[in-house]
Enzyme design. Sequence first.
Site, PDB file in Angstrom:
ATOM      1  N   ASP A  52       0.790  -1.251   0.000  1.00  0.00           N
ATOM      2  CA  ASP A  52       0.000   0.000   0.000  1.00  0.00           C
ATOM      3  C   ASP A  52       0.820   1.298   0.000  1.00  0.00           C
ATOM      4  OD1 ASP A  52      -1.478  -2.151   0.858  1.00  0.00           O
ATOM      5  OD2 ASP A  52      -2.184  -1.213   2.692  1.00  0.00           O
ATOM      6  N   GLU A 233     -10.431  -2.622   4.651  1.00  0.00           N
ATOM      7  CA  GLU A 233      -9.103  -2.065   4.921  1.00  0.00           C
ATOM      8  C   GLU A 233      -9.003  -0.647   4.342  1.00  0.00           C
ATOM      9  OE1 GLU A 233      -6.277  -5.996   4.957  1.00  0.00           O
ATOM     10  OE2 GLU A 233      -6.625  -5.178   2.986  1.00  0.00           O
TER      11      GLU A 233
END
Length: 522
Positions: A52, A233
Amino acid sequence: MKTLLSLFLALLAFECTTQKKNQEVNNGTKIYYAEQYRPQFHFSPESGWMNDPNGMVYYEGEYHLFYQHYPDSTIWGPMHWGHAVSTDLIHWEHLPMALTPDENGYIFSGSAVVDWENTSGLGEDGEPPLIAVFTYHDPVGEKEGNIDYQTQGIAYSNDKGRTWTKYGEPVLKNPGIRDFRDPKVMWFNESKKWIMSLAVKDHIEFYSSANLIDWHKESEFGKNLGAHGGVWECPDLFEMKIQGTNESKWVLLVSINPGGPNGGSATQYFVGDFDGSKFTTEQTETKWLDNGRDNYAGVTWSNIPEADGRRLFLGWMSNWNYAELVPTEKWRSATTIPRELILEKVNEQFVIVSIPVTELKKIRNEKVEMPAQVIAGSVGLETENIELMNSEMKLNFSLKHNGQTSAAETFGIVLKNNLGEYFKIGYSTPENIFYTDRTKGGINSFSENFAGLHTANYEAGETMNIHLFIDEASVEVFVDGGKLVFTDIVFPTESYDKVELFSTKGSIELIEAEAWNLNSTW
Ligand code: FRU
């Protein structure tokens, strides 16, 4: 002894500078960032694992990009925050590691903000500190079978993000739930408070704080809304003007893994209202930011100056289904191209439109125009002047034929090489389905989850514009100005070097076609 040591250090410094130069060009051949599948105009780490994007914040002329990084391996491991900066979102300078694991755990995803009013008291010399808010993931606690091993921590920097000091103990303890992570923080001016959006298993929780240190739970959202095929998430909450009006709405991005529309990881969004405490929405259907398989955990930059006013987004260009198996050796993963998000209201429905940031025009070479033509069957496009796997292409089709809409049953674009490998982008008019197909795209034996046909329902108008960004191992497709997006990675054995346009059961008109070779940003 001392002299010898200084001589050695001086030699080492000389060696490093020379090496760096040699890395860039060797006999006129680029060798830095020149490995097979190395993205040329996307961000990727020099080596090691990345997932990420984290802590994206703009401060004093620099866009900061932190990212989930494990420098010692090309598979996921103890998470650090890697760091890079850019002054134009396109050219990145790698900086030393920003945050490393400690006794509280690995450093998972999170955000960063400029604490303009020094509400945290962590600033120095009247300058605002940068504050990073992240998840501590304690691997020891996890191994011992505890469930409270994810907590939220903060760190601060008083030198434009170059060095970071951890605050110490977590600022938000775990209430007894396994998935409790990915804090995205923003300033809510009306109540003069910081708001943290946090992913908690199957919903989002909002917390507020006056100082970024003491947090208070405000509300929960989403247990019975949106897609729930996997864990939630990487949330992001922000306000957006509805394009062309003075009204605004709040948007909540939520990544989900698995459970994406075409398998594995993907990002959904909700459009609604936020009053400083609660997020509410009237939205009943699930909306996806991207229908390809490779845009995950994306969030937007904090503290973009009002004069700019854009909502700038970056995603991780991979998918947990196969991210650790893709055939790159030195590094794994890249980000998407930076995109501007725009909120539009179309037929009483809210849509987030994604467009490539305008800064990307800086790396364009001269425009190559291709002739307008009617496509019946398969027609090769003249692309001799285009180095396809470093290019941008815009194709405009008219779906009208002899006064009738939708002449051809299917039509689209094929990027291919001489080995019979291809990436196909198409539209089926009777079904109203747009698709990308990488089933025969190239190397795909590394995971049975990789090859695939990706689809989305889409109602075409009388014309269709297909805008492509093609890098060494990815294709990003923006349809009709970004109303529909597909981001897909692909690993052809040899670069695609041909473009074919096709139509079945009828013809389609190509009314405009232009392309640009793109310069490497590395
Ligand atoms: C999303 C994610 C986050 C987590 C991070 C760990 O891809 O699973 O929820 O913080 O990756 O690297």
